[in-house]
Scaffold this motif. Structure first.
Motif, PDB file in Angstrom:
ATOM      1  N   SER A   1       0.833  -1.199   0.000  1.00 23.59           N
ATOM      2  CA  SER A   1       0.000   0.000   0.000  1.00 23.59           C
ATOM      3  C   SER A   1       0.872   1.253   0.000  1.00 23.59           C
ATOM      4  N   GLU A   2       0.608   2.135  -0.962  1.00 24.19           N
ATOM      5  CA  GLU A   2       1.405   3.356  -1.109  1.00 24.19           C
ATOM      6  C   GLU A   2       1.363   4.193   0.180  1.00 24.19           C
ATOM      7  N   ALA A   3       0.167   4.273   0.780  1.00 22.08           N
ATOM      8  CA  ALA A   3      -0.003   5.128   1.954  1.00 22.08           C
ATOM      9  C   ALA A   3       0.685   4.567   3.200  1.00 22.08           C
ATOM     10  N   TRP A   4       1.079   3.298   3.150  1.00 22.32           N
ATOM     11  CA  TRP A   4       1.703   2.669   4.313  1.00 22.32           C
ATOM     12  C   TRP A   4       3.092   2.133   3.983  1.00 22.32           C
ATOM     13  N   LYS A   5       3.627   2.634   2.889  1.00 24.78           N
ATOM     14  CA  LYS A   5       4.885   2.119   2.360  1.00 24.78           C
ATOM     15  C   LYS A   5       6.022   2.121   3.381  1.00 24.78           C
ATOM     16  N   TYR A   6       6.082   3.184   4.174  1.00 24.18           N
ATOM     17  CA  TYR A   6       7.219   3.331   5.090  1.00 24.18           C
ATOM     18  C   TYR A   6       6.884   2.948   6.528  1.00 24.18           C
ATOM     19  N   THR A   7       5.644   2.477   6.736  1.00 23.95           N
ATOM     20  CA  THR A   7       5.245   2.121   8.096  1.00 23.95           C
ATOM     21  C   THR A   7       4.720   0.693   8.090  1.00 23.95           C
ATOM     22  N   SER A   8       5.555  -0.197   8.536  1.00 20.69           N
ATOM     23  CA  SER A   8       5.167  -1.605   8.549  1.00 20.69           C
ATOM     24  C   SER A   8       4.391  -1.910   9.822  1.00 20.69           C
ATOM     25  N   LEU A   9       3.308  -2.649   9.669  1.00 17.74           N
ATOM     26  CA  LEU A   9       2.506  -3.037  10.830  1.00 17.74           C
ATOM     27  C   LEU A   9       2.725  -4.508  11.169  1.00 17.74           C
ATOM     28  N   ARG A  10       3.776  -5.079  10.610  1.00 14.14           N
ATOM     29  CA  ARG A  10       3.985  -6.517  10.767  1.00 14.14           C
ATOM     30  C   ARG A  10       4.135  -6.915  12.240  1.00 14.14           C
ATOM     31  N   ALA A  11       4.887  -6.138  13.000  1.00 22.54           N
ATOM     32  CA  ALA A  11       5.080  -6.472  14.420  1.00 22.54           C
ATOM     33  C   ALA A  11       3.771  -6.274  15.188  1.00 22.54           C
ATOM     34  N   LEU A  12       3.058  -5.220  14.828  1.00 24.58           N
ATOM     35  CA  LEU A  12       1.811  -4.903  15.522  1.00 24.58           C
ATOM     36  C   LEU A  12       0.742  -5.971  15.250  1.00 24.58           C
ATOM     37  N   GLU A  13       0.771  -6.488  14.048  1.00 25.98           N
ATOM     38  CA  GLU A  13      -0.227  -7.454  13.606  1.00 25.98           C
ATOM     39  C   GLU A  13      -0.332  -8.660  14.543  1.00 25.98           C
ATOM     40  N   ARG A  14       0.797  -9.016  15.143  1.00 27.59           N
ATOM     41  CA  ARG A  14       0.832 -10.214  15.992  1.00 27.59           C
ATOM     42  C   ARG A  14       0.452  -9.924  17.437  1.00 27.59           C
ATOM     43  N   ARG A  15       0.311  -8.629  17.763  1.00 25.52           N
ATOM     44  CA  ARG A  15       0.023  -8.298  19.160  1.00 25.52           C
ATOM     45  C   ARG A  15      -1.477  -8.332  19.433  1.00 25.52           C
ATOM     46  N   THR A  16      -1.812  -8.499  20.711  1.00 16.99           N
ATOM     47  CA  THR A  16      -3.224  -8.461  21.087  1.00 16.99           C
ATOM     48  C   THR A  16      -3.418  -7.434  22.197  1.00 16.99           C
ATOM     49  N   PHE A  17      -4.608  -6.887  22.228  1.00 23.00           N
ATOM     50  CA  PHE A  17      -4.940  -5.851  23.209  1.00 23.00           C
ATOM     51  C   PHE A  17      -6.289  -6.168  23.820  1.00 23.00           C
ATOM     52  N   ILE A  18      -6.434  -5.818  25.091  1.00 25.34           N
ATOM     53  CA  ILE A  18      -7.746  -5.933  25.713  1.00 25.34           C
ATOM     54  C   ILE A  18      -8.392  -4.548  25.679  1.00 25.34           C
ATOM     55  N   PRO A  19      -9.728  -4.457  25.783  1.00 33.50           N
ATOM     56  CA  PRO A  19     -10.352  -3.128  25.803  1.00 33.50           C
ATOM     57  C   PRO A  19      -9.900  -2.350  27.037  1.00 33.50           C
ATOM     58  N   ALA A  20      -9.687  -1.058  26.879  1.00 33.60           N
ATOM     59  CA  ALA A  20      -9.312  -0.233  28.028  1.00 33.60           C
ATOM     60  C   ALA A  20     -10.436  -0.276  29.048  1.00 33.60           C
ATOM     61  N   SER A  21     -10.078  -0.412  30.306  1.00 32.48           N
ATOM     62  CA  SER A  21     -11.108  -0.594  31.331  1.00 32.48           C
ATOM     63  C   SER A  21     -11.592   0.739  31.877  1.00 32.48           C
ATOM     64  N   HIS A  22     -12.698   0.658  32.586  1.00 29.25           N
ATOM     65  CA  HIS A  22     -13.256   1.850  33.223  1.00 29.25           C
ATOM     66  C   HIS A  22     -12.716   2.035  34.637  1.00 29.25           C
ATOM     67  N   ILE A  23     -11.893   1.105  35.063  1.00 29.76           N
ATOM     68  CA  ILE A  23     -11.383   1.174  36.435  1.00 29.76           C
ATOM     69  C   ILE A  23     -10.475   2.389  36.593  1.00 29.76           C
ATOM     70  N   ALA A  24     -10.694   3.109  37.683  1.00 35.08           N
ATOM     71  CA  ALA A  24      -9.883   4.308  37.924  1.00 35.08           C
ATOM     72  C   ALA A  24      -8.415   3.918  38.061  1.00 35.08           C
ATOM     73  N   ILE A  25      -7.548   4.704  37.422  1.00 38.08           N
ATOM     74  CA  ILE A  25      -6.112   4.436  37.460  1.00 38.08           C
ATOM     75  C   ILE A  25      -5.418   5.623  38.109  1.00 38.08           C
ATOM     76  N   GLU A  26      -4.486   5.305  38.993  1.00 38.18           N
ATOM     77  CA  GLU A  26      -3.702   6.363  39.644  1.00 38.18           C
ATOM     78  C   GLU A  26      -2.783   7.030  38.615  1.00 38.18           C
ATOM     79  N   ILE A  27      -2.809   8.351  38.551  1.00 33.70           N
ATOM     80  CA  ILE A  27      -1.781   9.041  37.777  1.00 33.70           C
ATOM     81  C   ILE A  27      -1.229  10.186  38.615  1.00 33.70           C
TER      82      ILE A  27
END
Lengths: 254, 422
Positions: B35-61
């Motif tokens: 894809s021309e629009a993604w020529k310089y940005t490979s998502l190959r490493a990202l493709e194999r990762r998994t994510f859970i939905p961000a939770s509503h639980i309050a987080i300390e910052i």
């Protein structure tokens, strides 16, 4: 203070300095004159530590250090200053900020306390007045949009603020009209002292009417071929460089 | 199918319209290397990762992160609206500011129409995902003729809470005729994390409105961000945009602007500070669709360490957009042999009497300037820092407002100080 012995320097495969020897003591003003291509600017740049110069022979000591082993910033902290023939425009780097950072970096390297902004501004105001520089220029980027004369005056202003032990002026007179030349000379003369030495590099005798040297050297073909008093500059002005080369050459040959 | 898309789709709870978007995303899959629009940005490493939905639980910052960001501000932590940290005091009259989650809960049709927007172009998988999954974000509306003096601060904090989480945010900024507003987005790292954020912002500027829109992206070094901004400008509308890309591990930003009305003006400037192992990809798609429209794009990129900076400046001047004026300048500094910078200005002109100029360069720090600074006593590292900062600050100096310029300059300087040029 500065001792140059038998210095040989090569630039891009060409031998530019070929056995230059020079001894400058505290309080002295040395003028180095010579035709274009003689190696005047090479000498200035080598002393300040610019890259691209190959030292093939000889030595330079400054204030007890082997100068040639020192980084440009160490040389500055040791007390060496070069007023550039072509001061560099650096947009986006504020003049005042830059100068204060530079001064404090030098002081830090020497183990002296840094100046706070009040102390620094006091020094800046004093020196600005001598050089008739508009303090608005200090709020701009380094040399950004400065006229040729303003750039040269800014070099001398930096010199005044940094207060080095040895100042090298590389064709500071080039491109200056007579009024600007006088201003620059006044700035330099105000800084002359028993502790401070100057090397004034120039193509023309004109500057030396205003900055009176103790010694005048003639640099040709990469070495100093004659040294004398201020009158030597006048003779050069009258007869040209060809005259002195013709006059000296037989001696060298002998 | 990719592990990434499967994990993102697992959380789906939407209606039929949203399901259609999700199916489109799954059908399309991640962009190919071809894809021309993604020529310089490979998502190959990202493709194999998994994510859970961000939770509503309050987080300390750390409260210090927000201390310098004044009200009115909306705060989102891992994509979720955080009422306790938000502060709407001082909201100018005539300005509506709501979290999308509130509008959706109240069944606000105006709010939900934006996530339903269709995307037809190829390589729009993240927009489809956003349309399917976005459940929070910011809605800003400002009434006709309202000149809001106080900037709105939108704060997005990424914070660690165990597993790698993903969130999808949808934002809508709408200015009615003659309105004026400043919006500042802060994307802040609230600690080390490797989350994924997918944000889509729609900007609608009615005739004679002026939006100043700054975005400071300073996320955690392993964060992944997909950001897309679609703006539409009516007659004599003015969009002043500035982006500082200072953080994240991977940050891809598409800025699409349609200059639909006569005399519409875009200023979009930005800095890509690629240090460490960061991959920054900014893609501009500017379309001149009406007479006498103009765009002025000033971008600076820095490539240090093992990083990569990608810049695509696409400008199309369509048939009939006569008298348009387009300027693009993209200068880059390559500070390391192991970094890479790819810049691609693309100008397409189909109209008459157009003024267009573009330039892109990749270079090194000027050795003469380096020597000049060092000869005055500055150590080499300081000289390099000073020149690098000056190079980037050129972009920040274009900002008219003193306060905003100061905010941006502080963020830029801090990033340069902490990351240096390594």
């Amino acid at each position: 203070m500065l001792k140059i012995e038998n210095l040989h320097v090569r630039v891009a495969g060409r031998d530019i300095l070929q056995g230059l020897t020079l001894d400058v003591k505290a309080g002295e003003v040395h003028a180095i004159m010579g035709p274009n291509g003689a190696g005047k600017s090479t000498l200035a740049n080598v002393l300040a530590g610019r890259e691209g110069y190959e030292i093939t022979e000889g030595s330079v000591t400054f204030e007890g250090h082997n100068l040639l082993e020192r980084e440009p910033e160490q040389r500055a902290a040791d007390g060496l200053f070069l007023a550039f023939q072509y001061p560099v425009e650096i947009p986006g780097v504020n003049n005042t900020y830059f100068l204060r950072s530079a001064l404090n970096a030098q002081r830090k390297a020497r183990g002296e306390p840094e100046l706070d902004s009040m102390q620094f501004l006091k020094r800046v105001r004093e020196k600005l007045a001598v050089l008739h520089l508009d303090d608005k220029l200090l709020q701009r980027g380094v040399n950004e949009g400065f006229s040729g004369g303003e750039k040269k005056r800014n070099e001398i202003f930096q010199l005044a603020v940094l207060q080095p032990k040895l100042a090298i002026l590389d064709e500071t007179d080039s491109g200056l009209d007579i009024d600007a030349l006088k201003t620059v000379a006044e700035g330099v003369n105000a800084l002359r002292s028993k502790e401070r030495a100057f090397i004034v590099i120039t193509h023309y005798q004109r500057l030396l009417d205003y900055i009176r040297p103790d010694v005048v050297h003639v640099l040709a073909d990469g070495r100093i071929i004659e040294s004398g008093g201020p009158e030597l500059a006048l003779q050069l002005e009258e007869h040209g460089y060809a005259w002195i080369k013709d006059r000296i050459a037989p001696e060298i040959a002998a | 199918m990719s592990a990434l898309l499967d994990s993102l789709a697992a959380d789906f709870k939407g209606d039929a319209s949203r399901r259609a978007s999700l199916e489109a995303a799954l059908r399309e899959g991640l962009p190919h290397a071809r894809s021309e629009a993604w020529k310089y940005t490979s998502l190959r490493a990202l493709e194999r990762r998994t994510f859970i939905p961000a939770s509503h639980i309050a987080i300390e910052i750390d409260p210090a992160l927000l201390a310098a960001i004044h009200a009115p501000r909306l705060v989102f932590v891992n994509g979720r609206y955080d009422a306790a940290r938000s502060d709407l005091s001082g909201l100018p009259a005539g300005v509506e500011l709501h979290p999308l989650s509130h509008a959706l809960a109240a069944g606000n049709a105006g709010a939900s129409s934006s996530p339903e927007r269709r995307f037809g172009r190829a390589d729009e998988v993240f927009a489809h995902l956003n349309a399917a999954l976005a459940d929070d974000g910011v809605l800003v509306r400002i009434g006709a003729g309202v000149q809001a003096g106080t900037p709105l601060q939108l704060v997005f904090v990424g914070a660690s809470n165990g597993d790698d989480a993903a969130w999808h945010s949808r934002h809508l900024i709408e200015l009615r005729p003659g309105a004026a507003l400043t919006v500042v987005e802060h994307h802040i790292a609230g600690g080390e994390h490797a989350h994924l954020g997918n944000a889509l912002t729609q900007v609608h500027l009615a005739a004679d409105s002026v939006l100043t829109h700054a975005r400071i992206q300073d996320e955690a070094p392993r964060a992944t961000l997909f950001t897309r901004t679609d703006a539409v400008l009516a007659r004599n509308a003015h969009y002043r945009r500035i982006d500082l890309e200072l953080g994240a591990g991977l940050s891809r930003h598409e800025l699409n602007v349609r200059l639909e009305g006569e005399g519409a003006t875009l200023n979009a400037n930005g800095v890509l500070l690629a240090t460490g192992k960061r991959h920054l990809d900014t893609r501009l798609g500017i379309e001149h669709l009406a007479r006498d429209t103009s765009c002025d794009l000033l971008w600076r990129g820095l490539g240090a360490g093992l990083s990569r900076a990608v810049f695509h400046g696409g400008i199309t001047i369509s048939k009939g957009a006569d008298g348009s004026d387009a300027n693009l300048s993209n200068k880059n500094l390559l500070l390391s042999d192991n970094a890479e910078i790819d810049t691609q200005p693309v100008l397409e002109i189909h109209a008459d009497e157009v003024k267009a100029a573009h330039g892109a360069t990749v270079g090194q720090l000027d050795p003469t300037a380096m020597f000049y600074l060092r000869s005055r006593g500055l150590p080499a590292a300081d000289a390099r820092q000073l020149l690098t900062a000056a190079f980037c600050r050129e972009v920040v100096n274009t900002v008219e407002s003193d306060d905003l310029r100061e905010t941006l300059a502080i963020a830029l300087d801090r990033a340069l100080d902490t990351q240096g040029s390594s």
